[in-house]
Design a protein around this motif. Sequence first.
Motif, mmCIF file in Angstrom:
data_model
loop_
_atom_site.group_PDB
_atom_site.id
_atom_site.type_symbol
_atom_site.label_atom_id
_atom_site.label_comp_id
_atom_site.label_asym_id
_atom_site.label_seq_id
_atom_site.Cartn_x
_atom_site.Cartn_y
_atom_site.Cartn_z
ATOM 1 N N ASN A 276 0.866 -1.183 0.000
ATOM 2 C CA ASN A 276 0.000 0.000 0.000
ATOM 3 C C ASN A 276 0.900 1.229 0.000
ATOM 4 O OD1 ASN A 276 -1.712 2.188 0.754
ATOM 5 N ND2 ASN A 276 -3.166 0.749 1.675
ATOM 6 N N ASN A 277 0.729 2.086 -0.989
ATOM 7 C CA ASN A 277 1.568 3.284 -1.085
ATOM 8 C C ASN A 277 0.982 4.497 -0.363
ATOM 9 O OD1 ASN A 277 3.725 2.209 -2.595
ATOM 10 N ND2 ASN A 277 2.483 2.296 -4.463
ATOM 11 N N ASP A 278 -0.210 4.336 0.210
ATOM 12 C CA ASP A 278 -0.829 5.445 0.923
ATOM 13 C C ASP A 278 -0.464 5.422 2.400
ATOM 14 O OD1 ASP A 278 -2.058 6.547 -1.302
ATOM 15 O OD2 ASP A 278 -3.839 5.286 -1.100
ATOM 16 N N GLN A 302 18.834 -3.072 4.355
ATOM 17 C CA GLN A 302 17.838 -4.073 3.983
ATOM 18 C C GLN A 302 16.580 -3.441 3.390
ATOM 19 O OE1 GLN A 302 16.996 -6.783 7.172
ATOM 20 N NE2 GLN A 302 15.403 -7.890 6.055
ATOM 21 N N TYR A 303 16.192 -2.285 3.923
ATOM 22 C CA TYR A 303 14.945 -1.661 3.476
ATOM 23 C C TYR A 303 15.183 -0.359 2.721
ATOM 24 C CZ TYR A 303 12.869 -5.149 6.515
ATOM 25 O OH TYR A 303 12.507 -6.344 7.088
ATOM 26 N N LYS A 304 16.355 -0.242 2.148
ATOM 27 C CA LYS A 304 16.728 0.976 1.417
ATOM 28 C C LYS A 304 15.786 1.249 0.257
ATOM 29 C CE LYS A 304 20.689 3.101 -0.935
ATOM 30 N NZ LYS A 304 22.105 2.886 -1.378
ATOM 31 N N SER A 305 15.293 0.228 -0.391
ATOM 32 C CA SER A 305 14.445 0.413 -1.573
ATOM 33 C C SER A 305 13.030 0.856 -1.226
ATOM 34 C CB SER A 305 14.382 -0.900 -2.374
ATOM 35 O OG SER A 305 13.790 -1.928 -1.592
ATOM 36 N N ASP A 306 12.624 0.713 0.035
ATOM 37 C CA ASP A 306 11.268 1.091 0.437
ATOM 38 C C ASP A 306 11.247 2.567 0.807
ATOM 39 O OD1 ASP A 306 8.691 1.347 1.459
ATOM 40 O OD2 ASP A 306 8.717 -0.647 2.377
#
Length: 425
Positions: A276-278, A302-306
């Motif tokens: 969910n992008n909201d 680990q979560y750099k892309s998020d």
Amino acid sequence: MKILQVASGDFFSTYGGGQVYVKNIVKELSSRDNLQISVISFTKTNKVERKKLGSVEIISISDQSSFNLEEEIVAELKPDIIHVHAGEAEFSRIGRNLKIPIVVTCHHGGLLCPAGTRLNYKGHICTRRITHENCLPCVLKNTRTGLKLWYPFMRFVPEQSYLKFGKFLKSKRFIPFITPVGIAACQIQRMSEYWNEAAEKCTLMIAPCNAIGETMIKNGLDKNKFRVIPHGIPLPEFRPQYPRIENGRLTFYYVGRICYVKGIHVLLKAFHEINNNDMELHLIGGAGNKSEQRYMSNLQRQYKSDKRIIWHGKVSPDQIFVITKDFHVSIAPSIYMEIYGLNIAEALALGKPVIATRCGGGEMQIEDSRNGWLVEPNNKDALKEKIEFAIENKNLLPEMSKNCSAISIQKHCDKLIEVYRSLIR
């Protein structure tokens, strides 16, 4: 009334909730008429340093200072009562020697845990007594290869033989792997003796939550020397309206240390799995040592892309309300026994519903589905479910906000003063 506060480390540090709490009560108590406040602070100094903070005298001594020096300073100050937040056993002994009432506030599970966090070797909150048998696997887990390689053998070594071996190793040069494993029994014995002395010689112990109180009593604390008094915080001067949810976008946030026991890895995994992008997740806090720095760096990689996950770094306590006022839901994902949860109280004070784990302090402040939600610690799926529920039921949040409140530092200190006066009488 002359009150001596023994700080939990450096009085001027903001590393953890315990340090912030002590500063808060010292500031409030020093504003009251007929109260004279002094503070013993522990730093890396090699000498006794004294300074004034308004009307409060701050006495800084080495964190390796001798018992005799501590007793000498207390005897010189001649307080009517001593409120201890660190050095529980030593200052309880000093109070007994000088016939001064001693109040001990338990700020973390380390007072009852040789491994330091009341988190057992399986990653669950521990409710057991301090014994060699119960604590050995947890202590060995803190040593490299200790649990998997050494525990299967060391658990069969009789306790007294293990202690003799540990005392022998402590007199020799440090040997990698061997020394940490070999002194484990000594570490457990030392913690047990420390707790027993504090419990026996203090006048009263205060627990901010029921969970740690039950553990204290299970470990031998006299019920008549025990009180549960939840902490209070300085409330914001004004409480803003619950922020609008712009374009249906919900902002979640965490405030506190970035470390393993705070369950940040569980939170990030749960959040990352929600498609969910909201929504956004804001992480406010920093690392206090190399281990925590490694932990934080690994999670950031680990979560750099998020891009929904935003790291703010460490923020001074007086800026927390300013930064979080426009966020919607706070998350407190601790996996260990969290005695209070300063971040929970601060969020509730701002009218933010909180998703918190059942780790002690959470249950004292959150009424499930009224001002937030409670989930079991270390349960990624349960945490994910509540985050998704908040997203799907945004319309409930403004109403839940009306049920959010925190105990003020003024009311909390009123209770402390009642305790002090009753013990002096």
